[in-house]
Design a protein around this motif. Structure first.
Motif, PDB file in Angstrom:
ATOM      1  N   LEU A 206       0.824  -1.207   0.000  1.00 21.26           N
ATOM      2  CA  LEU A 206       0.000   0.000   0.000  1.00 21.26           C
ATOM      3  C   LEU A 206       0.859   1.260   0.000  1.00 21.26           C
ATOM      4  CD1 LEU A 206      -2.887  -0.980   2.432  1.00 21.26           C
ATOM      5  CD2 LEU A 206      -3.097  -0.424   0.015  1.00 21.26           C
ATOM      6  N   LEU A 207       1.978   1.219   0.716  1.00 19.04           N
ATOM      7  CA  LEU A 207       2.886   2.373   0.713  1.00 19.04           C
ATOM      8  C   LEU A 207       3.450   2.596  -0.690  1.00 19.04           C
ATOM      9  CD1 LEU A 207       4.656   1.737   4.107  1.00 19.04           C
ATOM     10  CD2 LEU A 207       3.388   3.810   3.514  1.00 19.04           C
ATOM     11  N   GLY A 208       3.727   1.515  -1.398  1.00 16.21           N
ATOM     12  CA  GLY A 208       4.162   1.652  -2.783  1.00 16.21           C
ATOM     13  C   GLY A 208       3.111   2.344  -3.624  1.00 16.21           C
ATOM     14  N   GLN A 209       1.846   1.961  -3.424  1.00 20.25           N
ATOM     15  CA  GLN A 209       0.763   2.595  -4.171  1.00 20.25           C
ATOM     16  C   GLN A 209       0.614   4.072  -3.803  1.00 20.25           C
ATOM     17  OE1 GLN A 209      -2.498  -0.124  -3.157  1.00 20.25           O
ATOM     18  NE2 GLN A 209      -2.431  -0.943  -5.248  1.00 20.25           N
ATOM     19  N   ILE A 210       0.761   4.380  -2.530  1.00 19.07           N
ATOM     20  CA  ILE A 210       0.635   5.770  -2.068  1.00 19.07           C
ATOM     21  C   ILE A 210       1.669   6.658  -2.745  1.00 19.07           C
ATOM     22  CG2 ILE A 210       1.050   7.263  -0.069  1.00 19.07           C
ATOM     23  CD1 ILE A 210      -0.364   5.108   1.638  1.00 19.07           C
ATOM     24  N   HIS A 211       2.923   6.197  -2.769  1.00 15.17           N
ATOM     25  CA  HIS A 211       3.994   7.006  -3.363  1.00 15.17           C
ATOM     26  C   HIS A 211       3.923   6.986  -4.889  1.00 15.17           C
ATOM     27  CE1 HIS A 211       6.175   8.159   0.261  1.00 15.17           C
ATOM     28  NE2 HIS A 211       5.877   6.971   0.748  1.00 15.17           N
ATOM     29  N   SER A 212       3.360   5.947  -5.454  1.00 14.55           N
ATOM     30  CA  SER A 212       3.197   5.890  -6.905  1.00 14.55           C
ATOM     31  C   SER A 212       2.122   6.863  -7.378  1.00 14.55           C
ATOM     32  CB  SER A 212       2.843   4.461  -7.324  1.00 14.55           C
ATOM     33  OG  SER A 212       2.706   4.362  -8.714  1.00 14.55           O
ATOM     34  N   LYS A 213       1.043   6.981  -6.590  1.00 12.82           N
ATOM     35  CA  LYS A 213      -0.084   7.835  -6.980  1.00 12.82           C
ATOM     36  C   LYS A 213       0.025   9.248  -6.425  1.00 12.82           C
ATOM     37  CE  LYS A 213      -3.268   3.886  -7.162  1.00 12.82           C
ATOM     38  NZ  LYS A 213      -4.460   3.264  -6.545  1.00 12.82           N
ATOM     39  N   GLY A 214       0.874   9.426  -5.381  1.00 11.09           N
ATOM     40  CA  GLY A 214       0.949  10.727  -4.746  1.00 11.09           C
ATOM     41  C   GLY A 214      -0.258  11.006  -3.875  1.00 11.09           C
ATOM     42  N   ASP A 215      -0.670  10.028  -3.086  1.00 11.14           N
ATOM     43  CA  ASP A 215      -1.839  10.158  -2.233  1.00 11.14           C
ATOM     44  C   ASP A 215      -1.413  10.710  -0.871  1.00 11.14           C
ATOM     45  OD1 ASP A 215      -4.274  10.005  -1.008  1.00 11.14           O
ATOM     46  OD2 ASP A 215      -4.589   7.870  -1.383  1.00 11.14           O
ATOM     47  N   GLY A 216      -1.556  12.041  -0.685  1.00  9.62           N
ATOM     48  CA  GLY A 216      -1.139  12.676   0.562  1.00  9.62           C
ATOM     49  C   GLY A 216       0.341  12.932   0.634  1.00  9.62           C
ATOM     50  N   THR A 217       1.051  12.706  -0.453  1.00  8.73           N
ATOM     51  CA  THR A 217       2.500  12.900  -0.522  1.00  8.73           C
ATOM     52  C   THR A 217       2.860  13.080  -1.992  1.00  8.73           C
ATOM     53  OG1 THR A 217       4.635  11.961   0.170  1.00  8.73           O
ATOM     54  CG2 THR A 217       3.022  10.429  -0.746  1.00  8.73           C
ATOM     55  N   PRO A 218       3.994  13.727  -2.318  1.00  7.22           N
ATOM     56  CA  PRO A 218       4.354  13.877  -3.734  1.00  7.22           C
ATOM     57  C   PRO A 218       4.561  12.528  -4.427  1.00  7.22           C
ATOM     58  CG  PRO A 218       5.620  15.377  -2.366  1.00  7.22           C
ATOM     59  CD  PRO A 218       4.914  14.450  -1.424  1.00  7.22           C
ATOM     60  N   VAL A 219       4.281  12.477  -5.719  1.00  6.49           N
ATOM     61  CA  VAL A 219       4.561  11.272  -6.507  1.00  6.49           C
ATOM     62  C   VAL A 219       6.061  10.993  -6.470  1.00  6.49           C
ATOM     63  CG1 VAL A 219       4.553  10.286  -8.829  1.00  6.49           C
ATOM     64  CG2 VAL A 219       2.574  11.583  -8.016  1.00  6.49           C
ATOM     65  N   ASP A 220       6.421   9.758  -6.136  1.00  7.15           N
ATOM     66  CA  ASP A 220       7.839   9.413  -5.965  1.00  7.15           C
ATOM     67  C   ASP A 220       8.042   7.960  -6.372  1.00  7.15           C
ATOM     68  OD1 ASP A 220      10.431   8.910  -5.162  1.00  7.15           O
ATOM     69  OD2 ASP A 220      10.200   9.814  -3.180  1.00  7.15           O
ATOM     70  N   PRO A 221       8.275   7.705  -7.676  1.00  2.89           N
ATOM     71  CA  PRO A 221       8.409   6.313  -8.128  1.00  2.89           C
ATOM     72  C   PRO A 221       9.604   5.587  -7.524  1.00  2.89           C
ATOM     73  CG  PRO A 221       8.892   7.860  -9.913  1.00  2.89           C
ATOM     74  CD  PRO A 221       8.308   8.663  -8.797  1.00  2.89           C
ATOM     75  N   ALA A 222      10.666   6.309  -7.146  1.00  2.45           N
ATOM     76  CA  ALA A 222      11.819   5.649  -6.539  1.00  2.45           C
ATOM     77  C   ALA A 222      11.451   5.081  -5.167  1.00  2.45           C
ATOM     78  CB  ALA A 222      12.987   6.628  -6.415  1.00  2.45           C
ATOM     79  N   THR A 223      10.757   5.883  -4.364  1.00  2.87           N
ATOM     80  CA  THR A 223      10.312   5.397  -3.058  1.00  2.87           C
ATOM     81  C   THR A 223       9.258   4.310  -3.218  1.00  2.87           C
ATOM     82  OG1 THR A 223      10.791   7.535  -2.029  1.00  2.87           O
ATOM     83  CG2 THR A 223       9.277   6.086  -0.860  1.00  2.87           C
ATOM     84  N   ALA A 224       8.390   4.479  -4.213  1.00  2.22           N
ATOM     85  CA  ALA A 224       7.388   3.446  -4.480  1.00  2.22           C
ATOM     86  C   ALA A 224       8.066   2.114  -4.782  1.00  2.22           C
ATOM     87  CB  ALA A 224       6.509   3.871  -5.653  1.00  2.22           C
ATOM     88  N   ALA A 225       9.108   2.148  -5.602  1.00  3.42           N
ATOM     89  CA  ALA A 225       9.822   0.915  -5.950  1.00  3.42           C
ATOM     90  C   ALA A 225      10.387   0.238  -4.706  1.00  3.42           C
ATOM     91  CB  ALA A 225      10.934   1.216  -6.945  1.00  3.42           C
TER      92      ALA A 225
END
Length: 311
Positions: A206-225
């Motif tokens: 879910l944290l990967g999805q949050i950072h991938s979509k930018g839900d309440g935080t900036p979009v960050d594909p590196a952190t999502a990965a």
């Protein structure tokens, strides 16, 4: 006591234990379990069943767990695992919880929500920490009986605040989706991070999805990965495709003027993870076909990037 005060804030169960149940295992059962990797399935099973016949209830719990999940030479056999949990009965709170999970998941037993709900409640009454939110989720969803969202949320919140990783993941999910509680993606992320730090794979996904979509935080594909990789390490085979997609976003960057910047190092990581995702899919399935078609495209992009001197 803190436990009693928190329980009083939650749903009034049939009994209020003074402390959480802490499972104990005999030294003999522990030794058999530890040696299972060097022992045949028949010898491991026979040794533990002999201990059980002598009154060692912990041996039955070990038998249930190693058949439920597979261990050493013993292959996964959920039905047999559930049989052992059932033999324990109410002598161990963890066995009650595990038997409830058999019925809730429909794994080793036919799915039966009323039975699962009753057993989760009984395990919670006996003090098994994980059972409070498991029972709470069933209250929230109305599974196996009448719905009671407020009580369900309180049970999961209570156990989450006490640090249980599964309750943290569940309560974080409810906060993220707004199910039974006001939606709060920032607090949800905090709860999920506490769970993922304890290697809870669903929270990491879910944290990967949050950072991938930018839900309440900036979009960050590196952190999502990074979070999706942690979910993969925890057993979420569906996370491989998400890791790959995150690296693909980092390796294929479309500028505002429609020019494309290629980063071959990230593209190679994307291809590697798509290959893992492909291996996790059923051959012939739609997902398998889509991933298989994507890999040659990424290979072509890598060649283009290397040919133009990209890094």
């Amino acid at each position: 006591m803190l436990f009693s005060a928190l329980l009083a804030m939650a749903t009034p169960l049939a009994a209020t234990p003074e402390r959480f149940y802490e499972p104990e295992f005999s030294a003999e059962a522990g030794a058999v379990f530890a040696a299972a990797n060097e022992t045949s399935a028949e010898d491991t099973r026979a040794a533990l069943e002999a201990l059980a016949r002598e009154g060692d209830v912990s041996a039955l719990e070990v038998l249930g767990e190693i058949h439920m999940f597979g261990h050493g030479a013993i292959a996964r056999d959920p039905a047999r695992g559930c049989d052992y949990f059932e033999q324990v009965g109410d002598r161990r709170a963890d066995s009650l919880h595990n038997l409830a999970s058999c019925y809730w998941n429909g794994d080793g037993r036919a799915q039966d929500y009323p039975k699962a709900r009753a057993l989760y409640r009984k395990a919670a009454e006996a003090g098994w920490r994980m059972s409070f939110c498991a029972y709470g989720k069933m209250l929230l969803l109305g599974q196996g009986g009448a719905a009671d969202a407020a009580e369900g949320i309180r049970l999961c919140r209570m156990t989450a605040l006490l640090g249980d990783k599964h309750a943290l993941a569940d309560y974080g999910t409810f906060l993220l989706t707004g199910q039974g509680v006001e939606r709060d993606p920032v607090t949800a992320r905090f709860m999920l991070e506490r769970a993922a730090e304890q290697d809870q794979p669903n929270a990491a996904f879910l944290l990967g999805q949050i950072h991938s979509k930018g839900d309440g935080t900036p979009v960050d594909p590196a952190t999502a990965a990074q979070w999706f990789e942690k979910a993969w390490d925890g057993g979420r085979s569906d996370a491989a495709e998400q890791v790959a997609a995150s690296y693909l976003r980092l390796g294929y960057i479309q500028q505002d003027d429609e020019r494309v910047t290629l980063k071959p190092a990230y593209l190679r990581k994307a291809r590697s993870w798509y290959e893992k995702a492909l291996a996790a899919e059923r051959p012939g399935s739609e997902r398998h076909g889509k991933i298989a078609a994507l890999i040659p495209t990424i290979t072509s992009l890598i060649a283009d990037a290397e040919g133009s001197g990209g890094d």
